[in-house]
Design an enzyme around this catalytic site. Structure first.
Site, PDB file in Angstrom:
ATOM      1  N   ASP A 258       0.829  -1.207   0.000  1.00  0.00           N
ATOM      2  CA  ASP A 258       0.000   0.000   0.000  1.00  0.00           C
ATOM      3  C   ASP A 258       0.867   1.262   0.000  1.00  0.00           C
ATOM      4  OD1 ASP A 258      -2.359   1.392  -0.027  1.00  0.00           O
ATOM      5  OD2 ASP A 258      -2.696   1.278   2.128  1.00  0.00           O
TER       6      ASP A 258
ATOM      7  N   ASN B 105       1.266   3.475  -2.904  1.00  0.00           N
ATOM      8  CA  ASN B 105       1.752   3.979  -4.208  1.00  0.00           C
ATOM      9  C   ASN B 105       1.180   5.360  -4.518  1.00  0.00           C
ATOM     10  OD1 ASN B 105       2.939   1.514  -4.497  1.00  0.00           O
ATOM     11  ND2 ASN B 105       1.491   0.724  -6.009  1.00  0.00           N
TER      12      ASN B 105
ATOM     13  N   ARG C 231      -1.062   9.206  -9.778  1.00  0.00           N
ATOM     14  CA  ARG C 231      -1.056   7.941  -9.041  1.00  0.00           C
ATOM     15  C   ARG C 231      -0.335   6.840  -9.814  1.00  0.00           C
ATOM     16  NH1 ARG C 231      -4.349   7.293  -4.968  1.00  0.00           N
ATOM     17  NH2 ARG C 231      -4.562   5.093  -5.389  1.00  0.00           N
TER      18      ARG C 231
ATOM     19  N   THR D 264     -10.410  -7.349  -5.473  1.00  0.00           N
ATOM     20  CA  THR D 264     -11.722  -7.303  -6.138  1.00  0.00           C
ATOM     21  C   THR D 264     -12.286  -5.876  -6.053  1.00  0.00           C
ATOM     22  OG1 THR D 264     -12.629  -8.171  -4.074  1.00  0.00           O
ATOM     23  CG2 THR D 264     -12.437  -9.730  -5.864  1.00  0.00           C
TER      24      THR D 264
ATOM     25  N   ASN E  98     -10.502  -3.156  -6.130  1.00  0.00           N
ATOM     26  CA  ASN E  98      -9.727  -2.223  -6.979  1.00  0.00           C
ATOM     27  C   ASN E  98     -10.381  -1.972  -8.339  1.00  0.00           C
ATOM     28  OD1 ASN E  98      -6.456  -3.290  -5.763  1.00  0.00           O
ATOM     29  ND2 ASN E  98      -7.706  -1.553  -5.140  1.00  0.00           N
TER      30      ASN E  98
ATOM     31  N   LEU F 239      -6.930  -5.255   7.177  1.00  0.00           N
ATOM     32  CA  LEU F 239      -6.612  -6.450   6.376  1.00  0.00           C
ATOM     33  C   LEU F 239      -7.067  -6.293   4.933  1.00  0.00           C
ATOM     34  CD1 LEU F 239      -7.464  -9.467   8.730  1.00  0.00           C
ATOM     35  CD2 LEU F 239      -5.215  -8.666   8.024  1.00  0.00           C
ATOM     36  N   SER F 240      -7.996  -5.372   4.696  1.00  0.00           N
ATOM     37  CA  SER F 240      -8.481  -5.089   3.337  1.00  0.00           C
ATOM     38  C   SER F 240      -8.867  -6.347   2.559  1.00  0.00           C
ATOM     39  CB  SER F 240      -7.434  -4.281   2.566  1.00  0.00           C
ATOM     40  OG  SER F 240      -7.225  -3.048   3.182  1.00  0.00           O
TER      41      SER F 240
ATOM     42  N   GLU G  87       1.905 -13.432  11.920  1.00  0.00           N
ATOM     43  CA  GLU G  87       2.395 -12.270  12.656  1.00  0.00           C
ATOM     44  C   GLU G  87       2.161 -11.048  11.773  1.00  0.00           C
ATOM     45  OE1 GLU G  87       3.585 -12.209  15.725  1.00  0.00           O
ATOM     46  OE2 GLU G  87       3.346 -14.377  15.928  1.00  0.00           O
TER      47      GLU G  87
HETATM   48  C1  FPP Z   1      -2.069   0.178  -3.279  1.00  0.00           C
HETATM   49  O1  FPP Z   1      -1.604   1.505  -3.311  1.00  0.00           O
HETATM   50  C2  FPP Z   1      -1.542  -0.575  -4.376  1.00  0.00           C
HETATM   51  C3  FPP Z   1      -2.286  -1.132  -5.374  1.00  0.00           C
HETATM   52  C4  FPP Z   1      -3.753  -1.045  -5.407  1.00  0.00           C
HETATM   53  C5  FPP Z   1      -1.691  -1.850  -6.492  1.00  0.00           C
HETATM   54  C6  FPP Z   1      -0.391  -2.528  -6.228  1.00  0.00           C
HETATM   55  C7  FPP Z   1       0.341  -2.555  -7.509  1.00  0.00           C
HETATM   56  C8  FPP Z   1       1.685  -2.485  -7.628  1.00  0.00           C
HETATM   57  C9  FPP Z   1       2.599  -2.508  -6.485  1.00  0.00           C
HETATM   58  C10 FPP Z   1       2.329  -2.360  -8.972  1.00  0.00           C
HETATM   59  C11 FPP Z   1       2.042  -3.431  -9.970  1.00  0.00           C
HETATM   60  C12 FPP Z   1       2.145  -4.809  -9.433  1.00  0.00           C
HETATM   61  C13 FPP Z   1       2.906  -5.797  -9.965  1.00  0.00           C
HETATM   62  C14 FPP Z   1       2.844  -7.163  -9.387  1.00  0.00           C
HETATM   63  C15 FPP Z   1       3.803  -5.573 -11.076  1.00  0.00           C
HETATM   64  P1  FPP Z   1      -2.680   2.681  -3.356  1.00  0.00           P
HETATM   65  O2  FPP Z   1      -2.844   3.079  -4.765  1.00  0.00           O
HETATM   66  O3  FPP Z   1      -3.933   2.259  -2.667  1.00  0.00           O
HETATM   67  O4  FPP Z   1      -1.915   3.777  -2.526  1.00  0.00           O
HETATM   68  P2  FPP Z   1      -2.578   4.875  -1.584  1.00  0.00           P
HETATM   69  O5  FPP Z   1      -3.180   4.159  -0.413  1.00  0.00           O
HETATM   70  O6  FPP Z   1      -1.392   5.692  -1.186  1.00  0.00           O
HETATM   71  O7  FPP Z   1      -3.570   5.631  -2.422  1.00  0.00           O
END
Ligand code: FPP
Length: 249
Positions: A21, A23, A34, A67, A69, A196-197, A208
């Site tokens: 989490d 990104n 984003r 699901t 997302n 846990l989302s 753990e």
């Molecule tokens: C959550 O961050 C992350 C995701 C919903 C996607 C995860 C994807 C990657 C790490 C990249 C691609 C994956 C692979 C396997 C190549 P968020 O967008 O919810 O962040 P925020 O909580 O800061 O908004």
């Protein structure tokens, strides 16, 4: 005994699951879109696969797309799917090189055909590898996974192939996407949220939990080692008392 990373090599979590989490926040902090954060997140995925493999982790499960997302904007969903596809294409060589076996849990059928195609190809190509399992959770939701397992057990009961009294925890486990994989010993969540989302709800019963404020794109080998060190300093009791654990190990 310790190895180079200051870790006890005899107590490495066999299965680490990660909620990647942060990104979006990482990108926002830099005044970027984003999608830029997801791109940086994909680079971190690559680094953490290497690091987990070096540590001797047997299974690394990454929550790459839930699901829920699908409810994000069309642009973000598209970008994530494109990233996934390019990641799989680009990394197959390294997965083969490192003897990593690719798995996928989730509603694979919901993924766009061009992603499914590369995914199936990579799963097939790595199917005879015997090293670390890289398990990608894609269009994954814990509740729907449990419903799927319950439905399949209910059908066996309705068909007269199973008596409901015979249903056990092991039987339910063997009807989940993760059938055949041991449960995670450790669940890491980056980005500092205590949730846990809908991730591996059944499987993390005794995991753990390790939550760090580090945003996923900034998570690195040292951060993973720190997390494993933290795991190694905990006493896993599985419902027993501390004294019982000390006595029986
Ligand atoms: C959550 O961050 C992350 C995701 C919903 C996607 C995860 C994807 C990657 C790490 C990249 C691609 C994956 C692979 C396997 C190549 P968020 O967008 O919810 O962040 P925020 O909580 O800061 O908004």
């Amino acid at each position: 005994m310790t190895d180079n990373f200051g870790l006890d090599p005899d107590n490495i979590p066999r299965h680490i699951a990660i909620i990647m989490d942060g990104n979006g926040r990482w990108a926002k902090l830099r005044g970027k879109l984003r999608v830029v954060g997801h791109k940086a997140g994909a680079d971190t995925v690559k680094k953490i696969i290497r690091a987990a493999d070096d540590l001797g982790v047997e299974i690394l499960t990454l929550y790459a797309f839930s699901t829920e997302n699908w409810k994000r904007s069309r642009i973000e969903v598209r970008a994530l799917m494109a990233l996934l596809r390019s990641f799989l294409r680009r990394e197959l060589h390294e997965l083969m090189d490192k003897n990593v076996k690719l798995y996928c849990i989730g509603q694979k059928e919901k993924l766009p055909p061009e992603v499914r195609e590369v995914l199936d190809h990579s799963i097939d190509a790595t199917s005879r590898n015997t090293g670390m399992i890289l398990n990608l959770a894609l269009s994954y939701g814990g509740r729907s996974e449990i419903i799927m397992a319950v439905k399949s057990l209910a059908k066996k009961c309705a068909d007269g192939k199973l008596a409901y009294e015979e249903i056990t925890e092991e039987m339910l486990s063997s009807h989940l996407y993760t059938a055949g994989l041991c449960d995670p010993d450790m669940l890491i969540r980056t980005g500092g949220e205590y949730r846990l989302s809908n991730f591996l709800l059944w499987q993390v019963s005794y995991a753990e939990l390790y939550i760090t404020d580090i945003l996923w794109p900034d998570f690195d080998r040292d951060a993973l080692i720190e997390a494993v060190l933290n795991f190694q300093n905990r006493q896993r009791r599985f419902g027993r008392t501390g004294d019982q654990v000390v006595r029986t190990g």
